[in-house]
Design a protein around this motif. Structure first.
Motif, PDB file in Angstrom:
ATOM      1  N   PHE A  16      88.028  31.503  87.473  1.00 57.17           N
ATOM      2  CA  PHE A  16      88.500  32.734  86.827  1.00 57.17           C
ATOM      3  C   PHE A  16      90.022  32.847  86.978  1.00 57.17           C
ATOM      4  N   ALA A  24      83.991  34.823  84.590  1.00 55.89           N
ATOM      5  CA  ALA A  24      83.922  36.283  84.797  1.00 55.89           C
ATOM      6  C   ALA A  24      82.517  36.792  84.510  1.00 55.89           C
ATOM      7  N   ALA A  25      81.904  36.291  83.440  1.00 52.43           N
ATOM      8  CA  ALA A  25      80.555  36.747  83.079  1.00 52.43           C
ATOM      9  C   ALA A  25      79.553  36.351  84.162  1.00 52.43           C
ATOM     10  N   THR A  28      80.061  38.454  87.303  1.00 54.66           N
ATOM     11  CA  THR A  28      79.609  39.840  87.079  1.00 54.66           C
ATOM     12  C   THR A  28      78.090  39.915  87.167  1.00 54.66           C
ATOM     13  N   GLN A  54      82.898  49.349  89.450  1.00 51.97           N
ATOM     14  CA  GLN A  54      83.849  48.839  88.450  1.00 51.97           C
ATOM     15  C   GLN A  54      85.240  48.689  89.075  1.00 51.97           C
ATOM     16  N   MET A  57      85.162  45.595  91.240  1.00 53.16           N
ATOM     17  CA  MET A  57      85.209  44.371  90.429  1.00 53.16           C
ATOM     18  C   MET A  57      86.631  44.133  89.907  1.00 53.16           C
ATOM     19  N   MET A  58      87.298  45.227  89.534  1.00 54.98           N
ATOM     20  CA  MET A  58      88.685  45.118  89.057  1.00 54.98           C
ATOM     21  C   MET A  58      89.575  44.532  90.162  1.00 54.98           C
ATOM     22  N   TRP A  61      88.975  40.834  90.374  1.00 56.05           N
ATOM     23  CA  TRP A  61      89.683  40.055  89.339  1.00 56.05           C
ATOM     24  C   TRP A  61      91.160  39.903  89.699  1.00 56.05           C
TER      25      TRP A  61
ATOM     26  N   ALA B  32      82.365  46.752  79.922  1.00 58.40           N
ATOM     27  CA  ALA B  32      83.584  47.344  80.487  1.00 58.40           C
ATOM     28  C   ALA B  32      84.152  46.456  81.601  1.00 58.40           C
ATOM     29  N   ILE B  33      83.255  45.910  82.428  1.00 57.96           N
ATOM     30  CA  ILE B  33      83.721  45.041  83.522  1.00 57.96           C
ATOM     31  C   ILE B  33      84.351  43.764  82.949  1.00 57.96           C
ATOM     32  N   LEU B  34      83.723  43.217  81.916  1.00 65.17           N
ATOM     33  CA  LEU B  34      84.263  41.983  81.321  1.00 65.17           C
ATOM     34  C   LEU B  34      85.581  42.256  80.588  1.00 65.17           C
ATOM     35  N   ASP B  36      87.742  44.488  81.574  1.00 57.84           N
ATOM     36  CA  ASP B  36      88.705  44.540  82.690  1.00 57.84           C
ATOM     37  C   ASP B  36      89.114  43.119  83.084  1.00 57.84           C
ATOM     38  N   ALA B  37      88.087  42.241  83.185  1.00 61.60           N
ATOM     39  CA  ALA B  37      88.357  40.862  83.604  1.00 61.60           C
ATOM     40  C   ALA B  37      89.304  40.181  82.621  1.00 61.60           C
TER      41      ALA B  37
END
Lengths: 192, 126
Positions: A16, A24-25, A28, A54, A57-58, A61, B32-34, B36-37
């Motif tokens: 990533f 990322a998918a 997640t 969320q 997770m942010m 990333w 929404a999470i993707l 953000d990614a």
């Protein structure tokens, strides 16, 4: 693309950081439901738990380019962020109300409706009892007995020793058992 | 004591139920999470492109490198200066370049005038 599914969380996070979209998918799908579960158990409110998850997770990333593979587990890092964010939120909103109705019902459709209702009532009672625990006990017992993390992992997440984790989970279990004992009849537990 | 053990066993069973009750992510939350990614990932790229731009050598640098870097260019300058010096003040064993430049070359002249082919061949046969 299919090999991405076989990679460790560690490797996916590095991918990533190097610009791989598929990573990322996969991350997640693997981590977000568990992080959401922990947040829901900590907060007792799905909407708040989703926001916290969320946010966590942010942070994951953003941290990806600096991730040092092999030094820690990505899930441990994420649970630490989630639980700390939950504690921060609870501190900010002292005296806030709990939305236990927001917790989803069990998904198992093969079982009878009465059993499902009973499970729902028991899970609600568990959540209610969890919310009455001191936050550190709640954090420890959720990570140990619902997420099934090892004591050293929990110690790393909570920044305490393994013995302190054992003590917190033992006290939490006694507290939960005591809280649930008064509702045995209501929850369908019979003596004998 | 037995009562407490029973309560803890029931609690363990309840934990087991709770473990199977993991929440599902809604499609909206997943998207929404993707998103953000993707947004975060896009901030990595300009940085790396800027880095790449910084690492990309200029035209002059590439020309300099083609000539062999500092040593190559130094050698080229030395050779050029030596050539100019030899042109201006040639050593005594070389013909004067000014004479060579001004000497007329006749089309009738034989460039092999000084060679005697038979003499050369006889040397080879000996």
């Amino acid at each position: 693309m299919s090999q991405v599914e076989d990679l460790s969380d560690d490797a996916l996070l590095v991918l990533f950081g190097n610009g791989d979209r598929a990573a990322a998918a996969s991350l997640t799908q693997r981590l977000a439901p568990r992080a959401l579960g922990v947040a829901m158990r900590m907060l007792g409110n799905r909407a708040e738990a989703e926001d916290i998850m969320q946010d966590a997770m942010m942070r994951l990333w953003r941290m990806a380019p600096d991730w040092q593979p092999g030094q820690a587990q990505v899930s441990t890092w994420l649970f630490r962020v989630v639980t700390n964010l939950c504690i921060d939120l609870k501190r900010r909103q002292r005296g806030g109300t709990l939305d236990l109705d927001a917790i989803p019902e069990p998904a198992d459709e093969t079982r009878g409706a009465l059993d499902q209702l009973q499970d729902k009532a028991r899970l609600d009672a568990l959540q209610d009892a969890l919310m009455r625990l001191p936050v550190r006990q709640r954090q420890a017992v959720v990570l140990r007995h619902i997420e099934e993390l090892s004591n050293p992992e929990i110690a790393a997440i909570m920044d305490i020793g393994v013995e302190a984790v054992e003590s917190l989970t033992a006290r939490a279990k006694r507290g939960l058992a005591k809280a649930l004992a008064s509702r045995k009849q209501e929850l369908g537990y019979t003596d004998g | 004591m037995a009562e407490q053990d029973k309560a803890l066993k029931e609690l363990d069973a309840l934990f087991q139920t709770a473990r199977t009750d993991q929440p599902d992510l809604s499609d909206g939350l997943m998207a929404a999470i993707l998103d953000d990614a993707t947004r975060v990932q896009d901030t990595f790229r300009p940085t790396s492109m800027e880095g790449a731009a910084l690492r990309q050598p200029s035209l002059w640098s590439r020309f300099f490198a083609t000539l062999g870097g500092g040593f190559g260019v130094g050698g080229l300058i030395t050779a050029g200066l030596a050539g100019i010096w030899i042109g201006v003040a040639p050593p005594s064993f070389l013909p004067d370049p000014v004479d060579l430049a001004t000497a007329s070359v006749s089309l009738d002249s034989d460039p092999f005038d000084g060679f005697d082919l038979s003499e050369l061949m006889s040397e080879d046969l000996q």
